[in-house]
Design an enzyme around this catalytic site. Structure first.
Site, PDB file in Angstrom:
ATOM      1  N   HIS A 127       0.878  -1.182   0.000  1.00  0.00           N
ATOM      2  CA  HIS A 127       0.000   0.000   0.000  1.00  0.00           C
ATOM      3  C   HIS A 127       0.913   1.228   0.000  1.00  0.00           C
ATOM      4  CE1 HIS A 127      -2.783   2.949   1.826  1.00  0.00           C
ATOM      5  NE2 HIS A 127      -3.769   2.144   1.494  1.00  0.00           N
ATOM      6  N   ASP A 204       3.234  -4.324   7.868  1.00  0.00           N
ATOM      7  CA  ASP A 204       1.961  -3.616   7.749  1.00  0.00           C
ATOM      8  C   ASP A 204       0.849  -4.652   7.924  1.00  0.00           C
ATOM      9  OD1 ASP A 204      -0.413  -2.560   6.851  1.00  0.00           O
ATOM     10  OD2 ASP A 204       0.412  -1.672   5.026  1.00  0.00           O
ATOM     11  N   GLN A 207      -4.399  -5.286   6.840  1.00  0.00           N
ATOM     12  CA  GLN A 207      -5.389  -6.205   6.253  1.00  0.00           C
ATOM     13  C   GLN A 207      -5.413  -7.575   6.929  1.00  0.00           C
ATOM     14  OE1 GLN A 207      -7.694  -5.332   4.332  1.00  0.00           O
ATOM     15  NE2 GLN A 207      -6.931  -3.337   3.701  1.00  0.00           N
ATOM     16  N   LYS A 230     -10.335  -0.615  10.621  1.00  0.00           N
ATOM     17  CA  LYS A 230     -10.443  -1.874   9.858  1.00  0.00           C
ATOM     18  C   LYS A 230     -10.674  -3.048  10.814  1.00  0.00           C
ATOM     19  CE  LYS A 230      -7.124  -0.318   6.354  1.00  0.00           C
ATOM     20  NZ  LYS A 230      -7.909   0.200   5.228  1.00  0.00           N
ATOM     21  N   CYS A 370      -4.758   2.499  -3.606  1.00  0.00           N
ATOM     22  CA  CYS A 370      -3.488   3.001  -3.041  1.00  0.00           C
ATOM     23  C   CYS A 370      -2.373   1.977  -3.209  1.00  0.00           C
ATOM     24  CB  CYS A 370      -3.634   3.392  -1.568  1.00  0.00           C
ATOM     25  SG  CYS A 370      -4.912   4.601  -1.268  1.00  0.00           S
TER      26      CYS A 370
END
Ligand code: PLP
Length: 412
Positions: A127, A204, A207, A230, A370
């Site tokens: 991202h 990261d 997700q 999220k 993104c």
């Protein structure tokens, strides 16, 4: 309301009932944009409202009862987040405004360990929030950015690691799960690579975090970022886990109130972590909501939820493959994959697809998500993304597939 027939231990209707949006929006609401933001769970919404309407005070400064209660609730939220991600101690968790803030913090602070000519290894699947902060950091210190490419199936080609690593690699920064293909990264392999050259591994987790509790220590990374919105909490708060020995040695990111030990006009000394990294008033209500969501999520039956998400993903993949003109991006199978799928439809722009799907009550995302380098590597400008969360049901998937078939019939 759908239930998991034959799986008595998993009550999907009950689970959906914990998300106020479904009662508010009614039955013709098929929310499949969970990778952009998840819906807030009741526990998080109540924590936010309770703080803002009954218990609001600033944290880490007042000595009166209400301020003390707010500080204790804030620290309790930190501990709950630490529990969800498997941190050794709550002090390893820095409250941020989200993943973007967390990764900017990581890149800025790790600059202190970089010298001109050092290398930062990213992946093509990142991202933008795990690319741009490293470019800014690299430009500041004269470090070079390299990136692990994709295989033809859209997964990362980790066999290229040996060529890409060098004695100058100081940081590896990678997504745990692609927000475009859903592919899960083998973080263990990256951790081994990072250890072999003495680099720091930043992950990261935006997700991955919504799909069940984590064990950051077992993953072998050094920093782990996530977003509360999220993770079925409020917008405005997220977290960065920093391994405690590393956190001790990193300099601050932002300067300001409550991150110092002593300030004179000439210079300052700084508070220990995590406060060193939390300048100013934090997003208190959103952090409490994130703590409440983390605690609630920690108590769910994730084996049953994984099986449910995987079944929906299988149906979605099979249904999409059967529609003429639809092309999936990335891996075609469900292995090592979060329940999200991006695709293109021949001759129809992703934005048009999403707008038309909206007329069927289906919320999807169209664009580059993104992740322009990833789209470029996959040979497309943009895509449509459908992303599944724990509360989605068969009706959501069927509504998407029926709507898409109709869109293709009308426009392709
Ligand atoms: N990283 C990934 C993989 C994402 O999917 C996103 C958001 O979509 C982000 C980072 C940025 O998250 P936020 O906007 O919450 O900071």
């Amino acid at each position: 309301m759908p239930t998991m027939a034959g799986r008595g231990d998993f009550d999907l209707a009950g689970l959906r009932g914990e998300f106020p949006i479904f009662a508010a929006q009614g039955p013709r609401f098929h929310y499949l944009d969970n990778a952009a933001t998840g819906q807030i769970c009741r526990a998080a919404a109540e924590a936010l409202i309770d703080f803002e309407t009954r218990a609001r005070a600033n944290v880490k400064r007042g000595v009166y009862r209400l301020a003390d209660e707010a500080t204790r609730a804030f620290e309790e939220a930190r501990a709950r987040i630490a529990g969800y991600i498997g941190a050794r101690e709550a002090a390893e968790v820095v409250i941020t405004s989200g993943t973007t803030h967390a990764l900017n913090l990581a890149a800025h602070c790790l600059c202190a360990r970089l010298r001109p000519g050092d290398e930062i290894l990213l992946t093509t699947a990142e991202h933008h929030s795990n690319i741009v902060p490293w470019q800014l950091a690299g430009a500041r210190v004269g470090a070079t950015i390299r990136a692990i490419p994709l295989q033809t199936d859209g997964r990362l080609d980790l066999d290229r690691l040996a060529d890409l690593l060098s004695a100058r690699t100081r940081v590896i920064a990678a997504t745990h799960c692609s927000n475009v293909t859903g592919a899960i990264t083998d973080i263990g392999r990256l951790a081994e690579a990072a250890r072999s050259v003495g680099a720091v591994l930043v992950v990261d987790g935006a997700q991955r975090a919504p799909h069940g509790p984590l064990d950051v220590q077992a993953l072998g990374c050094d920093l782990y970022a996530l977003s509360g919105h999220k993770l079925f909490a409020a917008t405005g708060a997220g977290a960065l886990w920093i391994r405690s020995d590393l956190a001790q040695e990193l300099p601050p990111f932002l300067g300001g109130g409550e991150m110092i030990r002593r300030v004179s006009i000439e210079s300052s000394t700084f508070a220990p972590p995590p406060h060193r990294f939390e300048a100013g008033t934090p997003p208190i209500g959103a952090a409490l909501a994130l703590g409440a969501a983390a605690a609630w999520l920690s108590g769910l039956d994730w084996e049953a939820i994984h099986a449910h998400e995987q079944r929906l993903l299988e149906r979605l993949l099979a249904g999409l493959k059967a529609i003429p003109g639809v092309r999936l991006l990335g891996p075609e199978g469900t292995q090592a994959r979060a329940p999200l799928v991006s695709f293109v439809v021949d001759g129809i722009h992703p934005h048009d697809v999403c707008q038309l799907l909206d007329t069927f009550g289906v919320c999807t995302r169209g664009g580059h998500h993104c992740a322009q380098p990833l789209h470029e590597a996959l040979g497309v400008e943009a895509s449509v993304r459908a992303s599944i969360a724990l509360y989605n049901d068969e009706a959501d998937i069927e509504a998407l597939l029926d709507g898409l078939e109709e869109v293709v019939r009308r426009l392709a």
